[in-house]
Structure formats: structure tokens, C-alpha cells
Design a protein around this motif. Structure first.
Motif, PDB file in Angstrom:
ATOM      1  N   ALA C 212       0.845  -1.199   0.000  1.00 16.69           N
ATOM      2  CA  ALA C 212       0.000   0.000   0.000  1.00 16.69           C
ATOM      3  C   ALA C 212       0.878   1.247   0.000  1.00 16.69           C
ATOM      4  O   ALA C 212       0.631   2.208  -0.719  1.00 16.69           O
ATOM      5  CB  ALA C 212      -0.926  -0.018   1.212  1.00 16.69           C
ATOM      6  N   VAL C 213       1.946   1.215   0.810  1.00 16.53           N
ATOM      7  CA  VAL C 213       2.858   2.350   0.892  1.00 16.53           C
ATOM      8  C   VAL C 213       3.620   2.524  -0.429  1.00 16.53           C
ATOM      9  O   VAL C 213       3.684   3.615  -0.987  1.00 16.53           O
ATOM     10  CB  VAL C 213       3.841   2.160   2.066  1.00 16.53           C
ATOM     11  CG1 VAL C 213       4.883   3.268   2.089  1.00 16.53           C
ATOM     12  CG2 VAL C 213       3.088   2.094   3.389  1.00 16.53           C
ATOM     13  N   TRP C 214       4.172   1.442  -0.937  1.00 16.16           N
ATOM     14  CA  TRP C 214       4.985   1.524  -2.166  1.00 16.16           C
ATOM     15  C   TRP C 214       4.147   1.933  -3.362  1.00 16.16           C
ATOM     16  O   TRP C 214       4.561   2.750  -4.179  1.00 16.16           O
ATOM     17  CB  TRP C 214       5.655   0.172  -2.446  1.00 16.16           C
ATOM     18  CG  TRP C 214       6.639  -0.225  -1.387  1.00 16.16           C
ATOM     19  CD1 TRP C 214       7.567   0.572  -0.785  1.00 16.16           C
ATOM     20  CD2 TRP C 214       6.789  -1.519  -0.795  1.00 16.16           C
ATOM     21  NE1 TRP C 214       8.279  -0.139   0.143  1.00 16.16           N
ATOM     22  CE2 TRP C 214       7.833  -1.429   0.158  1.00 16.16           C
ATOM     23  CE3 TRP C 214       6.163  -2.759  -0.964  1.00 16.16           C
ATOM     24  CZ2 TRP C 214       8.255  -2.511   0.929  1.00 16.16           C
ATOM     25  CZ3 TRP C 214       6.576  -3.840  -0.200  1.00 16.16           C
ATOM     26  CH2 TRP C 214       7.606  -3.717   0.736  1.00 16.16           C
ATOM     27  N   SER C 215       2.944   1.340  -3.471  1.00 17.06           N
ATOM     28  CA  SER C 215       2.092   1.631  -4.604  1.00 17.06           C
ATOM     29  C   SER C 215       1.715   3.111  -4.629  1.00 17.06           C
ATOM     30  O   SER C 215       1.512   3.704  -5.682  1.00 17.06           O
ATOM     31  CB  SER C 215       0.841   0.758  -4.524  1.00 17.06           C
ATOM     32  OG  SER C 215      -0.106   1.155  -5.473  1.00 17.06           O
ATOM     33  N   ASN C 216       1.668   3.705  -3.460  1.00 21.08           N
ATOM     34  CA  ASN C 216       1.303   5.119  -3.359  1.00 21.08           C
ATOM     35  C   ASN C 216       2.521   6.030  -3.564  1.00 21.08           C
ATOM     36  O   ASN C 216       2.453   7.228  -3.332  1.00 21.08           O
ATOM     37  CB  ASN C 216       0.675   5.366  -1.983  1.00 21.08           C
ATOM     38  CG  ASN C 216      -0.231   6.580  -1.976  1.00 21.08           C
ATOM     39  OD1 ASN C 216      -0.872   6.873  -2.982  1.00 21.08           O
ATOM     40  ND2 ASN C 216      -0.268   7.288  -0.863  1.00 21.08           N
ATOM     41  N   GLY C 217       3.652   5.436  -3.960  1.00 20.54           N
ATOM     42  CA  GLY C 217       4.851   6.240  -4.210  1.00 20.54           C
ATOM     43  C   GLY C 217       5.666   6.500  -2.952  1.00 20.54           C
ATOM     44  O   GLY C 217       6.633   7.261  -2.975  1.00 20.54           O
ATOM     45  N   GLY C 218       5.305   5.865  -1.859  1.00 18.50           N
ATOM     46  CA  GLY C 218       6.045   6.085  -0.611  1.00 18.50           C
ATOM     47  C   GLY C 218       7.122   5.043  -0.394  1.00 18.50           C
ATOM     48  O   GLY C 218       7.330   4.147  -1.217  1.00 18.50           O
ATOM     49  N   SER C 219       7.845   5.166   0.710  1.00 17.96           N
ATOM     50  CA  SER C 219       8.836   4.165   1.070  1.00 17.96           C
ATOM     51  C   SER C 219       9.040   4.236   2.577  1.00 17.96           C
ATOM     52  O   SER C 219       8.556   5.149   3.231  1.00 17.96           O
ATOM     53  CB  SER C 219      10.153   4.421   0.344  1.00 17.96           C
ATOM     54  OG  SER C 219      10.710   5.627   0.823  1.00 17.96           O
TER      55      SER C 219
END
Lengths: 281, 305, 423
Positions: C212-219
Motif C-alpha cells: 500500500a505504501v509503495w504503490s502510493n509512491g512512498g517508502s
């Protein structure tokens, strides 16, 4: 007549309270046994009181854990029985003698030692796990039975427990024996031990229970199959993927049986001590 | 046994010449040696090592790289908010669980000390939670405490009380663990009380009967005073055990919600094993040791009076 | 009296044991044959590994003899504790199995060594396995299998509700679509939840919420691994967790599910690891399906990855032979053998191609995720702190905690640990 009746009713009332309260205490154990007899797909399907009904009961879970090629359940059981049995037998001897010496034979320094022993009971095992591993490893005991037994023979808790009860034994009893020409060991063996059966039983039971459920330590020192204990041996059932709860419950049921038997065996020593027949009080 | 005695004291002649008092000193020392040697090797020595580690930067995976860093672990400890939370939680747990658990244990012990046929069954039943695996206990109590379908909430609803979140709430999680711990642990203390009750002279009760005492008076005037020693002991060990609370929060709440069930031993384990920070974990252990030791010694003073 | 004397004798005997057993020393070589020791967690793959080791010993008879010890793992960190104790006493084996996220920590502590150039046919491994095994630009580990998390569903319940789950990665549900489906499938009267996700306290939380975090461009941390502040508590991560929080706040997910809630028909969908498929085979009366991990409206479809790997310990005297054994275990056929035991995705392309059922529905979804959308967990020596504290923070978030606040606290803790490790 009336009094006898009253007494009987009283006893019946006490029995009723014991059984009803007892059910509250034993319910998880009952649930575990019931779950161990159910097929996997039913264990968590029933909720509430219904989950205590043994639907479609069978022994498949037991057969599965007792007859897998890779896991020698009975061998693990024996390893546990042996190592914990040794701890209990040697521990009871060593700790009761030490307690007796500290309370009744008061040699120089015994008061100081007493305080140290109380302090040692405070130490949480988790905090000495790694240093203890370093010590045991330096003896070369990793994957050897002594690593499971020797560190736990002497126990601050047991010594402390024995001390409390030995304190209550009247000195008159000893003095009487002493006049008969007994040495301190004979006094211990012939006077103290027979008069302290309940506390010996308590020490043995509590020590057995504590070490029977040990997991972290045996896991770390005993990876070799030949001395693996049962608590470690059943861990393969808990791996992250595809946990089989039925088999877990069956394994836990089997591992609980020895403790219950030991308990029943020792609890018959809860007899009235001779000391209480009037010498004291 | 005689042979041993003879060996040690160099033959029968010597033995005869020793007085009972002299024998006491010798044998007292001899009897306590096995326990003391073992305790020294497997407990005092490791405790000493832990003490040394508490002054070090020590990554568990890299023991060769450990270095002395003085008091830095302790300095860090006293700035660590979680440490104080854990201290507070541990104290809260102990203050509530000790009297409760001891009272329940004493009650159970008196019950199963009665001369009725069900007494033995009672002993087995009341003791059974002590031997039941924590895995099973955790599963069942999570069911019992379940918000939607738990038995406890069903019972509350029956009496018109709304459902409670129990383990899911910052305010109730620790109380839920206390309640469960009393239930699980009381059997342990019960066995010690039971051993103590067996030492209470029957004649005292008979005398009380003649005086026409009721059950409560017998309990208050005979049982309790006779159990003074044992009660003090049970209070002491229950307090120490309470301070060591770890496995229940570890299995049931993982220290949460919002750190409300983190205890001192919990953070000691977390730092030592999960974060592999042996130095910091040892510093927590040392402080823990000092706190609990002072509490026990104060308790011992109070009990002795 | 007699019994007591026996007790004393036994004590003396033990004393003798103490004296003797420490003199025994294990020798590394025996008649020119190199002995290799291996540790692996005990589990379903044990049998497959036993067989592989047996064949290896036959093939290299007289040269190398390998022995694998299977260590019980338990449900938390028991195996890792054993490795820690082994490191403390310098008794680690030559080859060591380790869980993916531990690579950085173990490499940084110096208990495993780089294996660059030693792995045969390295390009054949799926990308995520190589990424997982790499720390500071050097390869430390490879493993036979991969894993992933997907959305499992009760096909009967979905078709009854008229919901058609996506069949291709490009069509994967967006957050909004997934949320709507979960809402529609939740039936509070019948005690049926839209989604089930396990709230296990171990490694699981960071593993299953990571996409969910990665897909949203986060890390979780900065690319060079030196900072957490502004990443794990950055706007993308906060948004992702606020999205997941909606499910628990609105009762679409049960916070205290039974272990078999989904299988028992009490939840319509389940976010679960690839291994769930074999478990579902015990419930043949229901029709089951698998679809993709939902994606953020602004991003790509992402899935988590990572599984057990093999590393060569720094304490080995026989690196070359250890590499030979590593390559033997990781050859095409053996990878298939290990993968098939637990029905896991293979980590080698060539092996994966040999496993035909992964070409067909519904397992093709899992294969597609492994090959095309897999994302490894962060590699940093501070991972144990990150993973544990993140798990606790998410636990609070699901219980209604403020997302930003919880993640800020977490970022601070991780930063502190990074600074300490950086010293």
C-alpha cells in the motif's frame, strides 16, 4: 441428627462450589482436548459454549503427530522426562539440604547467603540467557544433556520455599533426636523430611511444572535431535504457513499428560504434618 | 550416609570426639556447598557478565566488536520514555495482581483443604491453568475477551451493560491481563498455601469449635495467624513474579495498544533479542534487578514487623 | 538413605562429566573430506532438503560431506535467537538460512559474507530475490523460493453480490474499488466481514501493508538507507495507512478474527500470503479465487516479496566448497523440488517455467505478481527496530490511533537506531 445433617449439607455445598469453580479453571484444558479430537475445519467454526462439543471426534490429529517420519515425538517426550526428572530429583535434594543448613545449622556466613538467595530469585531468566549460554558453552555442553539439567538443579526459589517451612519445625524435635545420639544428617533425614512431606511435594511439583514448559533455553542449547525436548520438538507445528491447530492441540494435550500425572502423584503427600499434632502452637 | 561422614571427618574416632555443635558447622557448610557452587556458576556468574555488558556497546551478532562505552546505556535509559512507561505498567500490574492473586489462592487452598471427596479434583482443576500451554490460554482468552462475540461481553450484555473492548483498549488491556493472570497463576500459590495449611494444628480448630467460633472467626483467629510465615513468603514471591510479567503481554497484546502493556521484562527482551542490543538490554536488567530487590527488601522489613 | 547416597554419587558423576566433556573438540576435516554444516528452520521443506543433501553427499563422496540441522522456528523469532546465540559463541554453521529482511542486519554485523561471482546462472533468478540479497551493492544471499501477498476471495460470495474481480495486473482494483467491494460484501447482521487480514505481531504487518505504501509512491526509508524521517512518516505512507485504517474503523475488517474466519465463510476476501492456496484445498465445498493486491489510484500495482535465503557465514573455513553446495541446492531441479513442497513460487525463471500449474488460473496471478510487481522490504541494519516498531504503530492505527502521530513517533525511534548503528 440435626447436626449430622447440617454437616452433610455443608460438605455438599463445599463440593458443589469446588466443582463449579473448578470448571472455570479447567475449561481451557477441556477445550484443548476437544479441539484435538476435531477435524481441522471445525475447530474455530463453533463459537462460545458450542466449541466444547466434540463433533466428529477422531484420533487423526494424534496419529498424524505420533507417526510422522521426520518427528520422533516419543523420543522428545522421553528427553523431556529425563532432563526435567533429573532436575526435580537432584534439585529437591540439593535445595532442601541447603535450606536446612541455612536455617538449622547456621554456620558462619549463612545469614548473608540467605539474602543473596532472595536476591537471585529476583533475576529474570531472560536477562541471563545470553551470559548463561556463554558459560555453558565454555563447558562444551551444547547439545549435551548436562546443558538442560545442571544449570537448573540449584534454584533460589526452591531454597527459599524450603527455608520458610523448615523454620516452622520446632527445635524441640531436633533436640530430642540429638539426645538420642543422632547426627545432624540423621536429624534431617529422620525428623525434618518426614515432617515436611507437603513442602517437598510442592517443591517437586512447582519445579517440574516450571521446567517442563521451558522453551527458549532448550531451543538454544539443544538443537541436536538426540536430546531435543518435547516443547522444542512440537514447534514445527507452529511455522508461519499452514498452521494445523488440531495437531497443535493434540501435541499440547500429550505434553500436558505427564504434568498432570506428576501432580496427582505428588499431591497425595499433602497429608497432615506430624508437627501439627500438638508440639507446635 | 555414615561412610560419608566418616570419610569427611577422618574416621570414627574423630566423629565421636565432635560435639553436635561442631558437626552442625561442618555439615551445614557441606550441605550447602552443592547448591552454592551451582548457583554461583549458573546464576551469579551470568548476572555478573550481564552487569559488565551493561557498560558496553554490544551487538549480539557481533560479539567480537563489543566495546566499553561507560555509562552511555544508562544515560540512554533515563531518557527513554518507553522505559518509564514500562516501569509504570509493571508497578501498576504488581500493585493490583499481588493482593488479588494471593487472596484467590488462599481461598482456593482453604477450599481444597476441606475434608470432602471433591478436594482432590479441586486441586487438579484449580492447578490446571498453571500447566496449560500459554498458546491455548491465549487463544481462549482472546475468544473470551472478543468485542463482538466474546463470552464475557455476552454476559455483560445480558445484564444490560454495553460491550467492552478489553484487550483492544489502551485503558482496559492491562486490567484484562491482570484478571487473566490471577486466574492462571493462583493455582501456583494455592499449592504453597495448601502445604502451609497442612501444618496448622488440628487441635486449634477443635478448641475453636468448643468456644463456638463460626467459620469466619476460625479463619481470622486460627488460620491466618498460623499461616503468617507462609503468607509472608507467598506475598514476597508473588511480588517478584509479578514484576517479571512478560509472557502474557508478549503473546496476547504485543505490548500494545499504545505501549499500555509493555513491561520491564518485555522491553528487556525486545531490546536484547529482537533488536540484538545486548548492552542496552543488560542495563535494563540491572535497573530492573535493583528496583525489584529494593521492593522485596522493603516488603521483607514490613512483613517482619 | 540408600536413595540419597545414589543422589550424591550422581552429583559426583556429573562433576566428572563437567570435567571431561569440555575437552572434546570438533574437527573440520576428516580424511581429506571437507565437512559442511548448514542451518535451516524446520518445516515442510525439511524433507526436500534432506533428500537434496543426501544426493549431494553421494555425488561429492570423498570430497565434501554436508550436514543440515533443522532448527525449530516457532511462531516468532526462535530461529533468529538461535542464530544470535550461535554468533555469541562463534558456533555458526558454514551455510546459514535467513529470512529476507535479515540480510542487511546480518551482513552489517559481519556474520555472512559477499558471494558476488560465486552464484551460477545468476541472471536466471527473479529480480526480487537478487534485490533482497543485496546489501551496499554486494550480493550476500540467494534463495530457492519467493512469496507474495494477494487478495484471496470466496468466489461464491462475490458472484452472489455481482462483483467481478480483476483478472489481469493492469486491471487490478484501485483502492477505491477494493474499498467499495469490501463495503458491499460486509454483512453485519450475519457477522460477515468484507475482508480478513491477520493481525499477527511478527514480521507479517510490514510485509502485508508494505505494498500500500509503495504503490502510493512512498517508502519506509531513504534510498541510501540513511534516513527514515520524512519517509516512513511521509505523506504517501500516511495516506496509505489512513486508507487501510478506514477498513478497521468502519468494521469491514474484524480486529479479533478466528484463525479460520475466511475459510469458514465469515469473511468474503482475505489479504494473505501465497501459501494460503494450499490451505484452501482443505475446504473443497467453497469455490475460491485469487486476484491482485489492490493499487493506489496514483501508482503501479505492487506486491511484497521475500523468503528464506542462503548465506555463507564469515566463520567458514571452506568458502569454495560452501559455494559448490549452494549452487547445487539452487540448481533448476532442486529449486523446483523445494518450491513444490509448500506450493511456493520458484525464485528461478527456468524452474518456474517447469511448474505448469502456475501458468493457469488462479495461481498465474501469484506468478504474475512475483515476476512483475514484486517489491522487497527495505534493506537496513535498523530493520529489526523498523519492523517491530512499525508493527506496533500499525496495531495502534488499526485501533483508531492518529496515523501521522504514530508514524512520527516511529520515525524518531528508527532515526535514533540508525544514528547508533552509524557510529
Amino acid at each position: 441428627m440435626n447436626r449430622i445433617w447440617k454437616k452433610r449439607m455443608n460438605k455438599l455445598g463445599v463440593s458443589l462450589v469446588i466443582v463449579l469453580l473448578g470448571l472455570l479453571f479447567i475449561s481451557p484444558l477441556l477445550w484443548m482436548i476437544v479441539a484435538s479430537l476435531k477435524p481441522e475445519t471445525l475447530i474455530f467454526k463453533d463459537m462460545g459454549l458450542e466449541s466444547f462439543l466434540p463433533k466428529q471426534a477422531n484420533f487423526d490429529n494424534y496419529l498424524a503427530i505420533l507417526f510422522t517420519d521426520s518427528v520422533n515425538f516419543l523420543k522428545y517426550m522421553w528427553n523431556s522426562l529425563f532432563s526435567v526428572g533429573m532436575i526435580v530429583i537432584l534439585g529437591t535434594v540439593v535445595n532442601s539440604l541447603c535450606a536446612y543448613a541455612l536455617v538449622k545449622l547456621k554456620f558462619p556466613g549463612s545469614g548473608f547467603i540467605l539474602v543473596v538467595i532472595i536476591a537471585l530469585y529476583v533475576v529474570p531468566f531472560e536477562s541471563v540467557l545470553i551470559p548463561l549460554y556463554v558459560v555453558v558453552n565454555s563447558f562444551g555442553w551444547i547439545n549435551e544433556f548436562p546443558s538442560l539439567i545442571v544449570p537448573f538443579i540449584a534454584e533460589a526459589f526452591s531454597i527459599f520455599l524450603f527455608i520458610q517451612f523448615f523454620k516452622g519445625i520446632p527445635n524441640e524435635l531436633e533436640e530430642a533426636a540429638q539426645i538420642d545420639g543422632a547426627n545432624p544428617f540423621q536429624v534431617f533425614w529422620k525428623i525434618v523430611v518426614p515432617n515436611s512431606k507437603p513442602v517437598f511435594a510442592t517443591a517437586a511439583i512447582l519445579s517440574f511444572v516450571t521446567h517442563w514448559s521451558d522453551f527458549m533455553w532448550p531451543l538454544i542449547v539443544a538443537t541436536d535431535e538426540s536430546i531435543r525436548t518435547v516443547q522444542v520438538g512440537i514447534q514445527y507445528l507452529f511455522t508461519d504457513n499452514n498452521i494445523e491447530y488440531g495437531q497443535i492441540m493434540a501435541a499440547l494435550t500429550l505434553t500436558t499428560i505427564p504434568v498432570v500425572l506428576i501432580f496427582i502423584f505428588f499431591q497425595r503427600y499433602y497429608v497432615q504434618g506430624i508437627t501439627s499434632s500438638g508440639v507446635k502452637g | 550416609m555414615e561412610w560419608l561422614l566418616n570419610r569427611i571427618q577422618g574416621g570414627k574416632a574423630v566423629r565421636l570426639s565432635l560435639t553436635y555443635g561442631q558437626q552442625k558447622k561442618w555439615l551445614g557448610f557441606l550441605f550447602s556447598v552443592p547448591a552454592l557452587v551451582l548457583l554461583f556458576t549458573f546464576l551469579i556468574l551470568p548476572v555478573g557478565l550481564a552487569f559488565v555488558y551493561s557498560f558496553m556497546e554490544y551487538n549480539m551478532l557481533n560479539p567480537q566488536g563489543k566495546t566499553f562505552t561507560g555509562l552511555s546505556n544508562y544515560a540512554r535509559l533515563f531518557q527513554d520514555a518507553i522505559f518509564f512507561t514500562a516501569l509504570k505498567n509493571t508497578l501498576y500490574f504488581s500493585v493490583l495482581v499481588v493482593p488479588l492473586q494471593c487472596a484467590v489462592a488462599l481461598g482456593l487452598a482453604i477450599l481444597v483443604n476441606k475434608k470432602v471427596k471433591t478436594a482432590v479434583i479441586g486441586r487438579v482443576f484449580f492447578f490446571s491453568p498453571v500447566v496449560t500451554s500459554m498458546v491455548v490460554v491465549a487463544i481462549l482468552w482472546t475468544f473470551l475477551y472478543n468485542v463482538d462475540s466474546g463470552l464475557i461481553n455476552s454476559a455483560l450484555n445480558f445484564f444490560g451493560i454495553p460491550s467492552q473492548p478489553f484487550l483492544l483498549s489502551e485503558g482496559q488491556a492491562m486490567n484484562s491481563i491482570i484478571f487473566m493472570s490471577v486466574w492462571q497463576g493462583a493455582g501456583f500459590q494455592m499449592m504453597i498455601f495448601l502445604a502451609g495449611l497442612k501444618d496448622v494444628p488440628e487441635t486449634l480448630y477443635e478448641a475453636a469449635d468448643i468456644d463456638g467460633a463460626n467459620a469466619w472467626q476460625k479463619f481470622w483467629n486460627v488460620t491466618l495467624p498460623s499461616l503468617k510465615n507462609v503468607t509472608g513468603f507467598v506475598l514476597m514471591i508473588t511480588t517478584i513474579q509479578a514484576f517479571r510479567l512478560f509472557i502474557q503481554p508478549y503473546v496476547m497484546t504485543n505490548g500494545g495498544p499504545s505501549d499500555s502493556t509493555k513491561t520491564l521484562v518485555f522491553i528487556l527482551y525486545e531490546n536484547g533479542f529482537q533488536f540484538r542490543d545486548v548492552g542496552y538490554s543488560s542495563a535494563i536488567a540491572v535497573v530492573f534487578f535493583l528496583v525489584v530487590l529494593s521492593v522485596s527488601l522493603i516488603l521483607k522489613k514490613v512483613l517482619n514487623q | 538413605m540408600k536413595k540419597f547416597s545414589i543422589g550424591i554419587m550422581f552429583l559426583l558423576f556429573m562433576g566428572v562429566l563437567i570435567g571431561c566433556s569440555s575437552s572434546e573438540e570438533a574437527s573440520g576435516e576428516d580424511g581429506g573430506e571437507v565437512k559442511l554444516s548448514l542451518w535451516h528452520p524446520e518445516g515442510d521443506t525439511s524433507e526436500a532438503y534432506k533428500e537434496i543433501i543426501k544426493e549431494f553427499n553421494k555425488e561429492y563422496e570423498g570430497e565434501i560431506e554436508a550436514e543440515m540441522t533443522f532448527i525449530p522456528r516457532g511462531n516468532k523469532y526462535a530461529y533468529e535467537d538461535k542464530v544470535s546465540a550461535g554468533a555469541t559463541s562463534n558456533t555458526l554453521p558454514d551455510l546459514l538460512a535467513l529470512d529476507g529482511p535479515n540480510v542487511a542486519n546480518y551482513a552489517d554485523s559481519g556474520i555472512i559474507q559477499p558471494i558476488d561471482g560465486l552464484v551460477e546462472n545468476q541472471d536466471d533468478f527473479v529480480d526480487s530475490i537478487i534485490q533482497q540479497g543485496t546489501f551496499e551493492d554486494q550480493l550476500y544471499t540467494v534463495g530457492p523460493t519467493e512469496s507474495t501477498v494477494a487478495l484471496f476471495y470466496n468466489a461464491d460470495m462475490l458472484s452472489e453480490a455481482g462483483i467481478e474481480p480483476p483478472k489481469a495486473g493492469e486491471e487490478a482494483w484501485t483502492w477505491e474499488e477494493f474499498y467499495e467491494a469490501a463495503k458491499q460484501l460486509t454483512d453485519k447482521e450475519k457477522d460477515i466481514y468484507g475482508v480478513n487480514w491477520t493481525l499477527d505481531y511478527g514480521e507479517w504487518i510490514i510485509y502485508f501493508t508494505g505494498p500500500a505504501v509503495w504503490s502510493n509512491g512512498g517508502s519506509f526509508i531513504s534510498e541510501d538507507g540513511s534516513a527514515a524521517d520524512g519517509y516512513v512518516n511521509g505523506p504517501e505512507a500516511v495516506e496509505a495507512l489512513e486508507y487501510l485504517q478506514k477498513f478497521t474503523e468502519e468494521g469491514l475488517v474484524n480486529l479479533q478474527p478466528t484463525p479460520t474466519e475466511f475459510e469458514d465463510g465469515k469473511a468474503a476476501m482475505m489479504l494473505m500470503g501465497s501459501w494460503e492456496w494450499s490451505k484452501l484445498q482443505n475446504y473443497p465445498d467453497t469455490e475460491w479465487g485469487i486476484t491482485y493486491y489492490p493499487k493506489s489510484p496514483d501508482g503501479e500495482q505492487v506486491s511484497p516479496s521475500g523468503d528464506w535465503n542462503w548465506g555463507i557465514s564469515t566463520s567458514t573455513q571452506h568458502k569454495e566448497e560452501a559455494a559448490t553446495l549452494l549452487n547445487y541446492m539452487m540448481n533448476k531441479e532442486n529449486v523446483v523440488k523445494i518450491s513444490e513442497v509448500e506450493n511456493k513460487p520458484a525464485a528461478r525463471h527456468s524452474s518456474f517455467e517447469m511448474m505448469e500449474e502456475w501458468e493457469q488460473e488462479p495461481l498465474n496471478v501469484l506468478k504474475d505478481q512475483v515476476l512483475n510487481s514484486a517489491h522487497p522490504r527495505p534493506t537496513t541494519p535498523s530493520y529489526p527496530v523498523l519492523s517491530t516498531k512499525y508493527g506496533q504503530a500499525v496495531q495502534n492505527i488499526f485501533l483508531g490511533g492518529d496515523v501521522q502521530e504514530e508514524l512520527d513517533k516511529l520515525a524518531e525511534e528508527v532515526e535514533k537506531d540508525m544514528q547508533r548503528k552509524g557510529q
